[in-house]
Design a protein around this motif. Sequence first.
Motif, short mmCIF file in Angstrom:
data_model
loop_
_atom_site.label_atom_id
_atom_site.label_comp_id
_atom_site.label_asym_id
_atom_site.label_seq_id
_atom_site.Cartn_x
_atom_site.Cartn_y
_atom_site.Cartn_z
N ARG A 1 46.56 -18.65 111.58
CA ARG A 1 47.40 -18.64 110.39
C ARG A 1 46.58 -19.01 109.17
O ARG A 1 45.81 -19.97 109.19
CB ARG A 1 48.57 -19.62 110.57
CG ARG A 1 49.49 -19.70 109.36
CD ARG A 1 50.57 -20.75 109.57
NE ARG A 1 51.36 -20.94 108.36
CZ ARG A 1 52.28 -21.87 108.19
NH1 ARG A 1 52.55 -22.71 109.20
NH2 ARG A 1 52.94 -21.99 107.05
N GLY A 2 46.74 -18.27 108.09
CA GLY A 2 46.01 -18.56 106.87
C GLY A 2 46.53 -19.79 106.16
O GLY A 2 47.71 -20.12 106.24
N VAL A 3 45.64 -20.48 105.46
CA VAL A 3 45.98 -21.74 104.79
C VAL A 3 46.10 -21.50 103.29
O VAL A 3 45.21 -20.92 102.66
CB VAL A 3 44.90 -22.81 105.04
CG1 VAL A 3 45.29 -24.12 104.34
CG2 VAL A 3 44.72 -23.03 106.53
N ALA A 4 47.22 -21.94 102.71
CA ALA A 4 47.41 -21.83 101.26
C ALA A 4 48.57 -22.72 100.85
O ALA A 4 49.44 -23.05 101.67
CB ALA A 4 47.71 -20.39 100.86
N GLY A 5 48.60 -23.09 99.59
CA GLY A 5 49.73 -23.84 99.06
C GLY A 5 50.95 -22.94 98.99
O GLY A 5 50.87 -21.80 98.53
#
Length: 253
Positions: free
Chosen positions: A117-121
């Motif tokens: 899973r990609g990480v982002a705010g």
Amino acid sequence: MTELRRAVRAGDPVVGTWISIGHPAVAEMSAELGFDFVVIDTEHSSMSISTVENLVRAVDAASGETKSVVRLPDDDPTRIKRILDTAVSGVIVPMVETAEQARGVVEATRYPPDGRRGVAGSRASTYGLELADYFERANDELLVMVQIESAKSVGHAGSIAAVDGIDALFVGPADLSASLGRFGETDSLDSEISAVLDAAGESDTAVGTIALDPEDVERWVETGFDFQVVGIDLDYLIDGARRAKRRYEDATR
């Protein structure tokens, strides 16, 4: 681990309702009724990501502890990632037919090193303000369910249920009956449902379903399902309107 995920994994009799009308009032009202969870359907509705996020907000704003689960249109990792960023408590992925496909679903819901899973705010991490904390707990909190909806998935139910990270199987009676050439004949699914329940029992994995008719609620409890979605918003609307219209027509004959 969230209470909803713990309860599902434990086989507790949690109860949900199905939302296909993309208006926050429907989601908020459903949550105010005290369901353990609502399923927001994006497979067979026109809902956008922004609509889903607003429905999740509405559920979160309601009193009580109701949680939002989204039924995705497929197992595409990008779709999964974007839905998780709205701060849902779980997902249901349709038409999962093999253990390999189930493993892909789990990987798409997990941050590295457990997944991809990609990480982002995002809203899930308070728009990045709590990203480090969310990153640490998200893998343990998200409820992951996959649907058993075909003869092939029934045959592989045991290996699908045994995949680490799959919290529950969810039998879709409409699609399952259609795939078997018996559309709508849910009364004919006894052997397939028994096979799924037995196979999932080998790994102590919970199995749920949806009651497409109010009379199915007791039937599915007696069959041995661990949890249920007990109705659909569109059906509630149609049934209530039909009853009111019929009552007026009877009174004026």
